[in-house]
Design a protein around this motif. Structure first.
Motif, short mmCIF file in Angstrom:
data_model
loop_
_atom_site.label_atom_id
_atom_site.label_comp_id
_atom_site.label_asym_id
_atom_site.label_seq_id
_atom_site.Cartn_x
_atom_site.Cartn_y
_atom_site.Cartn_z
N GLY A 104 0.48 -1.30 0.57
CA GLY A 104 0.24 -0.22 0.10
C GLY A 104 0.74 0.97 0.06
O GLY A 104 1.88 1.57 0.88
N CYS A 108 -5.42 4.64 -1.84
CA CYS A 108 -6.64 3.49 -1.94
C CYS A 108 -6.93 2.70 -2.61
O CYS A 108 -6.74 0.78 -2.48
CB CYS A 108 -8.43 3.66 -2.26
N ARG A 139 -4.37 -0.57 -2.07
CA ARG A 139 -4.82 -1.23 -1.17
C ARG A 139 -5.55 -2.40 -2.24
O ARG A 139 -5.67 -3.01 -1.91
CB ARG A 139 -5.27 -0.79 -0.09
N TRP A 140 -6.39 -1.60 -2.12
CA TRP A 140 -7.68 -2.37 -2.93
C TRP A 140 -7.67 -3.42 -4.46
O TRP A 140 -7.99 -4.32 -4.53
CB TRP A 140 -9.02 -1.45 -2.93
N THR A 189 -5.58 -6.33 -3.40
CA THR A 189 -6.69 -7.21 -2.43
C THR A 189 -6.99 -7.78 -3.63
O THR A 189 -7.06 -9.24 -2.80
CB THR A 189 -6.86 -6.48 -1.75
N SER A 205 -4.07 -10.11 5.54
CA SER A 205 -4.51 -9.13 5.08
C SER A 205 -4.24 -7.72 5.79
O SER A 205 -4.74 -7.66 7.18
CB SER A 205 -5.79 -9.12 4.35
N SER A 245 -4.89 -3.66 7.79
CA SER A 245 -5.44 -2.68 7.69
C SER A 245 -4.62 -2.06 8.44
O SER A 245 -3.28 -2.06 9.01
CB SER A 245 -6.86 -3.97 8.06
N CYS A 269 -10.30 1.92 4.92
CA CYS A 269 -9.74 0.76 6.15
C CYS A 269 -11.24 -0.59 5.59
O CYS A 269 -10.50 -1.74 5.40
CB CYS A 269 -9.50 0.30 7.45
N TRP A 271 -10.86 -2.40 2.15
CA TRP A 271 -9.45 -3.26 2.55
C TRP A 271 -9.93 -4.45 2.57
O TRP A 271 -9.74 -5.74 2.22
CB TRP A 271 -8.49 -2.04 3.09
#
Length: 299
Positions: free
Chosen positions: A67, A84, A87-88, A91, A110, A112, A141, A144
């Protein structure tokens, strides 16, 4: 144990790679192979693209730490999107691979953050807390975690690492604070009453290994020490450990001028405790701030 890791060149990933014992074989997904190999050498195998990962068959675990740093730049709309999506998107891809693999990993850890709860007052916040403040850190978060949780299945358990302020002498918030405090120019931020929920880097590593190796663990875990402190107490303790005064507060308006909306991370906090981690049987080496800082700064 075969592990796929993202974020292996960050503060937590780098330390984790150096702490995993023999028998753990790690493959790190990174955008910059040359930088990763220079920094970490032969501690891991390296791949630079999801194209090299047709599936997650053969991996026992995924540790997803990737991230864009959240506090390195002002939060423009463009920077918020980078924070954002960095990370998103990763994942989402990892979850897709989990879902389509014939033999998916047994555990998916994962990243957070305690920013999930948004700004809070003096109430103790455990993983069972349901009242959140709907702001950028929570929205980041929440989404995520929502994406990562889709990897949960009868074959794969998901643990969500709601991480606090990681104290390390090799990076992170503490290193950024040290120059001012060592010069005798440190002090509280704003009114100093906001809580700082911290964790020593060694306990962070131990907690990740504990969740990795404990089959009953799944869901959200607060990775913070059991005794959060106010910013005033943190500042005074840090100054004491360094043998310096704590006389120069940073007014809230100045932080807002310098950092814009991102200053909210510094001026508002959460009093977070690791209830579920301790219920699972994890024991902290550093439960109180002063011994933690002494270990990091006087050893």
């Amino acid at each position: 144990m075969q592990i796929l890791m993202t974020g292996g060149t960050g503060l937590i990933g780098t330390r984790l790679l150096s702490r995993l014992p023999e028998g753990y074989q790690v493959t790190v997904l990174t955008r910059n192979l040359a930088e990763a190999e220079l920094a970490l050498g032969r501690r891991a195998s390296w791949i630079s693209s999801f194209n090299e990962l047709p599936s997650l068959d053969g991996y026992d675990a995924v540790i997803n730490l990737a991230g864009e740093p959240i506090a390195d730049k002002r939060w423009s709309n463009e920077q918020k999107q980078r924070i954002c999506q960095s990370r998103w998107q990763i994942t989402e891809k990892l979850v897709e691979l989990c879902q389509t693999s014939a033999n998916p990993p047994k555990v998916f850890l994962s990243g957070s953050a305690i920013g999930y709860y948004g700004r809070q007052g003096e109430e103790l916040i455990s993983e069972y807390h349901r009242s959140v403040h709907d702001e950028f850190s929570h929205q980041l978060c929440q989404r995520w975690e929502q994406i990562a949780s889709q990897a949960q299945s009868e074959n794969t358990r998901v643990c969500l690492l709601r991480t606090g302020i990681v104290l390390s002498r090799k990076g992170g918030a503490l290193v950024k604070m040290l120059p001012a405090f060592r010069a005798g120019l440190g002090g509280r931020m704003g009114d100093g009453r906001q809580f700082m929920s911290w964790i020593h880097i060694s306990d962070m590593m131990a907690a990740i290994r504990f969740l990795l190796e404990t089959p009953d663990c799944q869901g959200p875990y607060n990775l913070t020490a059991p005794n959060p402190v106010t910013n005033q107490e943190f500042s005074e303790t840090l100054a004491t450990v360094l043998g310096r005064p704590c006389l120069f507060p940073m007014p809230g308006f100045a932080l807002k001028l310098l950092f814009g909306e991102m200053s909210e991370l510094l001026l508002y906090g959460q009093r977070v405790i690791p209830t579920r981690l301790e219920e699972a049987g994890f024991h902290f080496q550093f439960q109180h701030l002063k011994p933690a800082l002494e270990n990091l700064l006087q050893s």
